[in-house]
Motif scaffolding. Structure first.
Motif, PDB file in Angstrom:
ATOM      1  N   PRO A  59       0.816  -1.223   0.000  1.00 37.35           N
ATOM      2  CA  PRO A  59       0.000   0.000   0.000  1.00 37.35           C
ATOM      3  C   PRO A  59       0.851   1.275   0.000  1.00 37.35           C
ATOM      4  N   ARG A  60       1.992   1.236   0.678  1.00 37.66           N
ATOM      5  CA  ARG A  60       2.872   2.417   0.677  1.00 37.66           C
ATOM      6  C   ARG A  60       3.383   2.706  -0.731  1.00 37.66           C
ATOM      7  N   LEU A  61       3.775   1.648  -1.446  1.00 32.90           N
ATOM      8  CA  LEU A  61       4.257   1.827  -2.821  1.00 32.90           C
ATOM      9  C   LEU A  61       3.138   2.328  -3.724  1.00 32.90           C
ATOM     10  N   MET A  62       1.953   1.752  -3.580  1.00 27.62           N
ATOM     11  CA  MET A  62       0.821   2.159  -4.422  1.00 27.62           C
ATOM     12  C   MET A  62       0.398   3.605  -4.149  1.00 27.62           C
ATOM     13  N   ALA A  63       0.661   4.114  -2.945  1.00 29.39           N
ATOM     14  CA  ALA A  63       0.283   5.480  -2.596  1.00 29.39           C
ATOM     15  C   ALA A  63       1.242   6.518  -3.179  1.00 29.39           C
ATOM     16  N   LEU A  64       2.414   6.094  -3.627  1.00 30.34           N
ATOM     17  CA  LEU A  64       3.372   7.040  -4.197  1.00 30.34           C
ATOM     18  C   LEU A  64       2.873   7.517  -5.556  1.00 30.34           C
ATOM     19  N   PRO A  65       3.067   8.797  -5.860  1.00 21.02           N
ATOM     20  CA  PRO A  65       2.603   9.344  -7.141  1.00 21.02           C
ATOM     21  C   PRO A  65       3.579   9.002  -8.278  1.00 21.02           C
ATOM     22  N   CYS A  66       3.509   7.741  -8.734  1.00 22.83           N
ATOM     23  CA  CYS A  66       4.454   7.277  -9.741  1.00 22.83           C
ATOM     24  C   CYS A  66       3.913   6.049 -10.448  1.00 22.83           C
ATOM     25  N   GLU A  67       4.614   5.652 -11.487  1.00 23.31           N
ATOM     26  CA  GLU A  67       4.363   4.371 -12.145  1.00 23.31           C
ATOM     27  C   GLU A  67       5.462   3.418 -11.671  1.00 23.31           C
ATOM     28  N   LEU A  68       5.076   2.366 -10.964  1.00 22.71           N
ATOM     29  CA  LEU A  68       6.038   1.396 -10.444  1.00 22.71           C
ATOM     30  C   LEU A  68       6.526   0.474 -11.557  1.00 22.71           C
ATOM     31  N   GLY A 121      13.527   9.817 -21.097  1.00 17.14           N
ATOM     32  CA  GLY A 121      13.318  11.234 -20.827  1.00 17.14           C
ATOM     33  C   GLY A 121      12.333  11.546 -19.730  1.00 17.14           C
ATOM     34  N   ARG A 122      11.585  10.547 -19.267  1.00 12.84           N
ATOM     35  CA  ARG A 122      10.642  10.789 -18.169  1.00 12.84           C
ATOM     36  C   ARG A 122      11.397  10.942 -16.857  1.00 12.84           C
ATOM     37  N   PRO A 123      10.853  11.728 -15.924  1.00 14.35           N
ATOM     38  CA  PRO A 123      11.444  11.772 -14.589  1.00 14.35           C
ATOM     39  C   PRO A 123      11.379  10.372 -13.978  1.00 14.35           C
ATOM     40  N   PHE A 124      12.411  10.015 -13.215  1.00 20.09           N
ATOM     41  CA  PHE A 124      12.400   8.702 -12.571  1.00 20.09           C
ATOM     42  C   PHE A 124      13.163   8.703 -11.271  1.00 20.09           C
ATOM     43  N   ALA A 125      12.729   7.807 -10.388  1.00 23.15           N
ATOM     44  CA  ALA A 125      13.466   7.495  -9.167  1.00 23.15           C
ATOM     45  C   ALA A 125      13.904   6.038  -9.299  1.00 23.15           C
ATOM     46  N   TRP A 126      15.083   5.745  -8.823  1.00 21.19           N
ATOM     47  CA  TRP A 126      15.614   4.386  -8.843  1.00 21.19           C
ATOM     48  C   TRP A 126      15.943   4.019  -7.412  1.00 21.19           C
ATOM     49  N   VAL A 127      15.332   2.954  -6.905  1.00 21.79           N
ATOM     50  CA  VAL A 127      15.537   2.483  -5.533  1.00 21.79           C
ATOM     51  C   VAL A 127      16.309   1.166  -5.601  1.00 21.79           C
ATOM     52  N   LEU A 166      11.113   9.460  -1.001  1.00 24.40           N
ATOM     53  CA  LEU A 166      10.535   9.169  -2.313  1.00 24.40           C
ATOM     54  C   LEU A 166       9.246   9.960  -2.543  1.00 24.40           C
ATOM     55  N   GLY A 167       8.371   9.986  -1.548  1.00 29.88           N
ATOM     56  CA  GLY A 167       7.110  10.705  -1.681  1.00 29.88           C
ATOM     57  C   GLY A 167       7.317  12.185  -1.949  1.00 29.88           C
ATOM     58  N   LYS A 168       8.244  12.790  -1.231  1.00 29.56           N
ATOM     59  CA  LYS A 168       8.519  14.220  -1.431  1.00 29.56           C
ATOM     60  C   LYS A 168       9.062  14.475  -2.828  1.00 29.56           C
ATOM     61  N   TRP A 169      10.017  13.645  -3.255  1.00 26.57           N
ATOM     62  CA  TRP A 169      10.614  13.860  -4.570  1.00 26.57           C
ATOM     63  C   TRP A 169       9.615  13.580  -5.688  1.00 26.57           C
ATOM     64  N   LEU A 170       8.910  12.474  -5.600  1.00 30.50           N
ATOM     65  CA  LEU A 170       7.955  12.103  -6.650  1.00 30.50           C
ATOM     66  C   LEU A 170       6.813  13.097  -6.755  1.00 30.50           C
ATOM     67  N   GLY A 171       6.453  13.719  -5.660  1.00 31.77           N
ATOM     68  CA  GLY A 171       5.353  14.685  -5.659  1.00 31.77           C
ATOM     69  C   GLY A 171       5.779  16.110  -5.899  1.00 31.77           C
ATOM     70  N   SER A 172       7.068  16.354  -6.082  1.00 33.47           N
ATOM     71  CA  SER A 172       7.545  17.726  -6.255  1.00 33.47           C
ATOM     72  C   SER A 172       7.175  18.242  -7.654  1.00 33.47           C
ATOM     73  N   SER A 173       7.112  19.548  -7.792  1.00 30.08           N
ATOM     74  CA  SER A 173       6.739  20.161  -9.076  1.00 30.08           C
ATOM     75  C   SER A 173       7.778  19.841 -10.147  1.00 30.08           C
ATOM     76  N   GLU A 174       8.989  19.518  -9.749  1.00 28.07           N
ATOM     77  CA  GLU A 174      10.064  19.194 -10.689  1.00 28.07           C
ATOM     78  C   GLU A 174       9.772  17.896 -11.456  1.00 28.07           C
ATOM     79  N   THR A 175       9.050  16.955 -10.829  1.00 27.71           N
ATOM     80  CA  THR A 175       8.843  15.654 -11.440  1.00 27.71           C
ATOM     81  C   THR A 175       7.501  15.495 -12.133  1.00 27.71           C
ATOM     82  N   VAL A 176       6.582  16.405 -11.890  1.00 29.48           N
ATOM     83  CA  VAL A 176       5.245  16.284 -12.479  1.00 29.48           C
ATOM     84  C   VAL A 176       5.205  17.084 -13.780  1.00 29.48           C
TER      85      VAL A 176
END
Length: 177
Positions: A59-68, A121-127, A166-176
């Motif tokens: 559920p934590r992963l699904m709540a992140l504003p991203c495509e897993l 070219g899409r914004p991405f996070a790598w864990v 991750l939540g802060k970065w994925l939800g920042s205006s820089e990534t959307v």
């Protein structure tokens, strides 16, 4: 890869979701273990380390504003074993190229170039638990879009602090977009 306004989150399994390598000093009674919150396939039940994966991470992963996206050597087994345990749907899986003699010679992690290419070219996070400063510097110089390379301590696995970062970065205006 579907077109999506959301940033990508490339997720490794061994280390981030299945912690390993801790000493008895860190976990005197061994790693915490968990039971699945719902029915899982036999493949999942049979995996020897699956009980180290906290089902609450789903559920934590699904709540992140991203495509897993799975970015792991588990390949399709990630969807057969880990996704059901976490209550996740089948996720896209990065297909790794065959290793060559050149891989790793320049100090980059063998996943780095492939993930940058996959992101297109899409914004991405790598864990991952194997990210280095060299990978970060290389991505900084080669990625056309924002990228967060987030290293998880493999002894602990992903923690609430990691989810917060991750939540802060994925939800920042820089990534959307």
């Amino acid at each position: 890869m579907p077109d999506s306004p959301l940033p990508l989150l490339f997720l490794d399994i061994d280390g981030p979701l299945i912690p390993f390598g801790a000493t008895r000093q860190l976990f005197p009674n061994g790693y915490p273990t968990y039971e699945a919150a719902h029915r899982v396939p036999r493949e999942a039940e049979a995996h020897p380390l699956i009980t180290r994966v906290d089902p609450a991470h789903g559920p934590r992963l699904m709540a992140l504003p991203c495509e897993l996206v799975w970015a792991t050597t588990w390949m399709s087994d990630a969807n057969a074993v880990i996704a059901p345990w976490l209550g996740l749907p089948d996720l896209p899986v990065v297909a790794w190229p065959e290793p060559t003699a050149e891989d790793g010679r320049d100090g980059l992690h063998w996943k780095t170039r492939t993930l940058l290419s996959w992101a297109a070219g899409r914004p991405f996070a790598w864990v991952d638990d194997e990210i280095t400063d060299h990978d970060r510097t290389w991505i900084e110089h080669h990625s056309p879009g924002p990228a967060l390379l987030h290293r998880v301590d493999p002894r602990l696995g992903i923690t609430p602090h990691d989810f917060s970062v991750l939540g802060k970065w994925l939800g920042s205006s820089e990534t959307v977009s």
